[in-house]
Scaffold this motif. Structure first.
Motif, PDB file in Angstrom:
ATOM      1  N   SER A   2      59.240 -37.341  -8.670  1.00 29.74           N
ATOM      2  CA  SER A   2      58.116 -38.166  -9.106  1.00 29.74           C
ATOM      3  C   SER A   2      57.777 -39.196  -8.030  1.00 29.74           C
ATOM      4  N   ARG A   3      56.491 -39.429  -7.871  1.00 28.72           N
ATOM      5  CA  ARG A   3      55.956 -40.453  -6.970  1.00 28.72           C
ATOM      6  C   ARG A   3      56.416 -40.335  -5.513  1.00 28.72           C
ATOM      7  N   ALA A   6      53.431 -41.193  -3.536  1.00 32.28           N
ATOM      8  CA  ALA A   6      52.522 -42.136  -4.200  1.00 32.28           C
ATOM      9  C   ALA A   6      52.140 -43.282  -3.262  1.00 32.28           C
ATOM     10  N   GLU A  25      55.736 -35.929 -11.557  1.00 27.43           N
ATOM     11  CA  GLU A  25      54.757 -36.858 -12.123  1.00 27.43           C
ATOM     12  C   GLU A  25      54.320 -37.879 -11.071  1.00 27.43           C
ATOM     13  N   SER A  26      53.016 -38.023 -10.934  1.00 30.35           N
ATOM     14  CA  SER A  26      52.397 -38.972 -10.011  1.00 30.35           C
ATOM     15  C   SER A  26      52.866 -38.798  -8.565  1.00 30.35           C
ATOM     16  N   LEU A  29      50.025 -39.795  -6.340  1.00 30.37           N
ATOM     17  CA  LEU A  29      49.198 -40.854  -6.924  1.00 30.37           C
ATOM     18  C   LEU A  29      48.565 -41.726  -5.839  1.00 30.37           C
ATOM     19  N   ASN A  30      47.251 -41.873  -5.918  1.00 27.05           N
ATOM     20  CA  ASN A  30      46.492 -42.751  -5.018  1.00 27.05           C
ATOM     21  C   ASN A  30      46.600 -42.401  -3.540  1.00 27.05           C
ATOM     22  N   SER A  49      49.629 -36.202 -14.015  1.00 30.00           N
ATOM     23  CA  SER A  49      49.065 -37.127 -13.028  1.00 30.00           C
ATOM     24  C   SER A  49      49.565 -36.892 -11.606  1.00 30.00           C
ATOM     25  N   ARG A  52      46.706 -37.777  -9.298  1.00 32.88           N
ATOM     26  CA  ARG A  52      45.817 -38.784  -9.902  1.00 32.88           C
ATOM     27  C   ARG A  52      45.194 -39.685  -8.833  1.00 32.88           C
ATOM     28  N   ASN A  53      43.894 -39.888  -8.986  1.00 37.47           N
ATOM     29  CA  ASN A  53      43.117 -40.800  -8.141  1.00 37.47           C
ATOM     30  C   ASN A  53      43.120 -40.418  -6.669  1.00 37.47           C
ATOM     31  N   CYS A  72      46.477 -32.999 -14.367  1.00 29.47           N
ATOM     32  CA  CYS A  72      47.049 -33.238 -13.044  1.00 29.47           C
ATOM     33  C   CYS A  72      46.022 -33.708 -12.016  1.00 29.47           C
TER      34      CYS A  72
END
Length: 124
Positions: A2-3, A6, A25-26, A29-30, A49, A52-53, A72
């Motif tokens: 995860s992350r 990120a 997960e994530s 992210l970003n 996610s 995500r973004n 996702c």
């Protein structure tokens, strides 16, 4: 994990290993500079996610026909092209219903299904 990537704002390119089974997960992210990603056949699950973004993401290729992928691509405002099996697209579209532009590719998926077992089209 995860992350794992990120908030890597300058990440423009990533090559995922053929041994990878889960995108956590994530995980991305970003990562606002990533424009395209190819998810190899080894990936069975793209977790919540994961992407995500990713505001610059325009193209996604998911090579495995039965990858699990729900919620996702939240916030991927420039996402225009998805190359994936019907099974994977249906998962993405079920979540996207009235939430993003992704819902519009179902129309193209049905029209193209006889000629092409996967969908490759631009979303409106």
């Amino acid at each position: 994990p995860s992350r794992v990537f990120a908030h890597c704002l300058n990440l423009k390119d990533v090559s995922l290993p053929e041994t990878l089974e889960t995108i956590g997960e994530s995980a991305f992210l970003n990562c606002t500079s990533l424009e395209e990603i190819v998810i190899p056949k080894s990936v069975k699950l793209i977790d919540y996610s994961a992407f995500r973004n990713l505001t610059a993401l325009e193209k996604v290729t998911i090579e495995r026909e039965d990858t699990r992928c729900e919620e996702c691509f939240i916030g991927c405002k420039k996402l225009e092209t998805i190359i994936a099996s019907d099974y994977v697209l249906d998962q993405i579209l079920n979540y996207a219903n009235s939430k993003t532009r992704i819902q519009l590719c179902k129309k193209y998926l049905k029209e193209d299904k006889e000629n092409n077992p996967t969908f490759c089209g631009t979303l409106l």
